[in-house]
Design a protein around this motif. Structure first.
Motif, PDB file in Angstrom:
ATOM      1  N   ILE A  56       0.825  -1.201   0.000  1.00  0.00           N
ATOM      2  CA  ILE A  56       0.000   0.000   0.000  1.00  0.00           C
ATOM      3  C   ILE A  56       0.865   1.259   0.000  1.00  0.00           C
ATOM      4  CG2 ILE A  56      -0.268   0.039   2.515  1.00  0.00           C
ATOM      5  CD1 ILE A  56      -3.148   1.068   2.024  1.00  0.00           C
ATOM      6  N   VAL A  59       2.179   1.958  -3.476  1.00  0.00           N
ATOM      7  CA  VAL A  59       1.108   2.504  -4.315  1.00  0.00           C
ATOM      8  C   VAL A  59       0.904   3.980  -4.007  1.00  0.00           C
ATOM      9  CG1 VAL A  59      -1.356   2.400  -4.863  1.00  0.00           C
ATOM     10  CG2 VAL A  59      -0.037   0.275  -4.635  1.00  0.00           C
ATOM     11  N   LEU A  88      -6.215   7.073  -2.806  1.00  0.00           N
ATOM     12  CA  LEU A  88      -6.383   5.631  -2.683  1.00  0.00           C
ATOM     13  C   LEU A  88      -7.589   5.386  -1.790  1.00  0.00           C
ATOM     14  CD1 LEU A  88      -5.236   2.837  -3.350  1.00  0.00           C
ATOM     15  CD2 LEU A  88      -3.900   2.996  -1.236  1.00  0.00           C
ATOM     16  N   TYR A  91      -7.830  -0.690  -0.544  1.00  0.00           N
ATOM     17  CA  TYR A  91      -6.730  -1.598  -0.850  1.00  0.00           C
ATOM     18  C   TYR A  91      -7.201  -2.960  -0.365  1.00  0.00           C
ATOM     19  CZ  TYR A  91      -1.944  -3.348  -1.202  1.00  0.00           C
ATOM     20  OH  TYR A  91      -0.818  -4.054  -1.550  1.00  0.00           O
ATOM     21  N   ASP A  92      -7.851  -3.703  -1.274  1.00  0.00           N
ATOM     22  CA  ASP A  92      -8.559  -4.931  -0.907  1.00  0.00           C
ATOM     23  C   ASP A  92      -9.523  -4.615   0.235  1.00  0.00           C
ATOM     24  OD1 ASP A  92      -7.547  -6.651  -2.860  1.00  0.00           O
ATOM     25  OD2 ASP A  92      -5.779  -7.108  -1.666  1.00  0.00           O
ATOM     26  N   VAL A 103      -7.454   4.121   4.975  1.00  0.00           N
ATOM     27  CA  VAL A 103      -8.076   3.214   4.020  1.00  0.00           C
ATOM     28  C   VAL A 103      -9.016   2.310   4.805  1.00  0.00           C
ATOM     29  CG1 VAL A 103      -7.634   1.346   2.380  1.00  0.00           C
ATOM     30  CG2 VAL A 103      -6.090   3.285   2.478  1.00  0.00           C
TER      31      VAL A 103
END
Length: 157
Positions: A56, A59, A88, A91-92, A103
């Protein structure tokens, strides 16, 4: 992904950079909305998805670099005009909150310009915190003060 400064140009170049870094992209339609939190030109927004084996943090570093290459200036003010904004969102199913990274992003449930395009590309995916499907979140979203309209533009280069 969003922009309100030469938005088609910056979105196209941003997508080119994303594709170079991450390969094939899933793209929502492009939506136009009024600026939120400040007076300014309308924004163009879309959501992109991709698969990666990067961490992550890798990214996020790449996203910040792509913003910088596209002339993004970071100010103290949260709401301001932008050449390119790459957030973002997910992330899954990771849940993470640090000083610099959150996130899933709170904006998913707060802003139509985030939720609607996300639900377009991942309607049955579930929010990691609430377990709600994004398509169901759209049905429950009630913010008439956030007009949003789909526009017919080609963002591919």
């Amino acid at each position: 992904m969003g922009s309100n400064i030469e938005p088609l140009h910056h979105i196209r170049t941003g997508l080119t950079h994303l594709q170079r870094q991450f390969g094939p992209l899933i793209l929502s339609a492009v939506y136009e909305s009024q600026a939120v939190g400040f007076e300014g030109d309308n924004f163009y927004n879309l959501v992109t998805g991709f698969d990666t084996s990067m961490t992550i943090y890798q990214v996020v570093d790449i996203l910040r670099h792509i913003e910088q290459v596209n002339g993004r200036q970071r100010y103290d003010k949260r709401f301001s005009a932008r050449t390119l904004d790459l957030d973002l969102l997910l992330y899954d199913d990771l849940i993470l909150k640090t000083d610099n990274l959150e996130v899933p992003r709170d904006e998913i449930s707060q802003y139509a310009f985030v939720l609607l395009p996300l639900a377009e590309i991942a309607p049955t995916a579930r929010h990691p915190l609430t377990g709600q499907r994004y398509i169901d979140m759209v049905k429950q979203f009630n913010h008439p003060d956030q007009p949003l309209w789909r526009i017919n533009v080609d963002v591919t280069t």
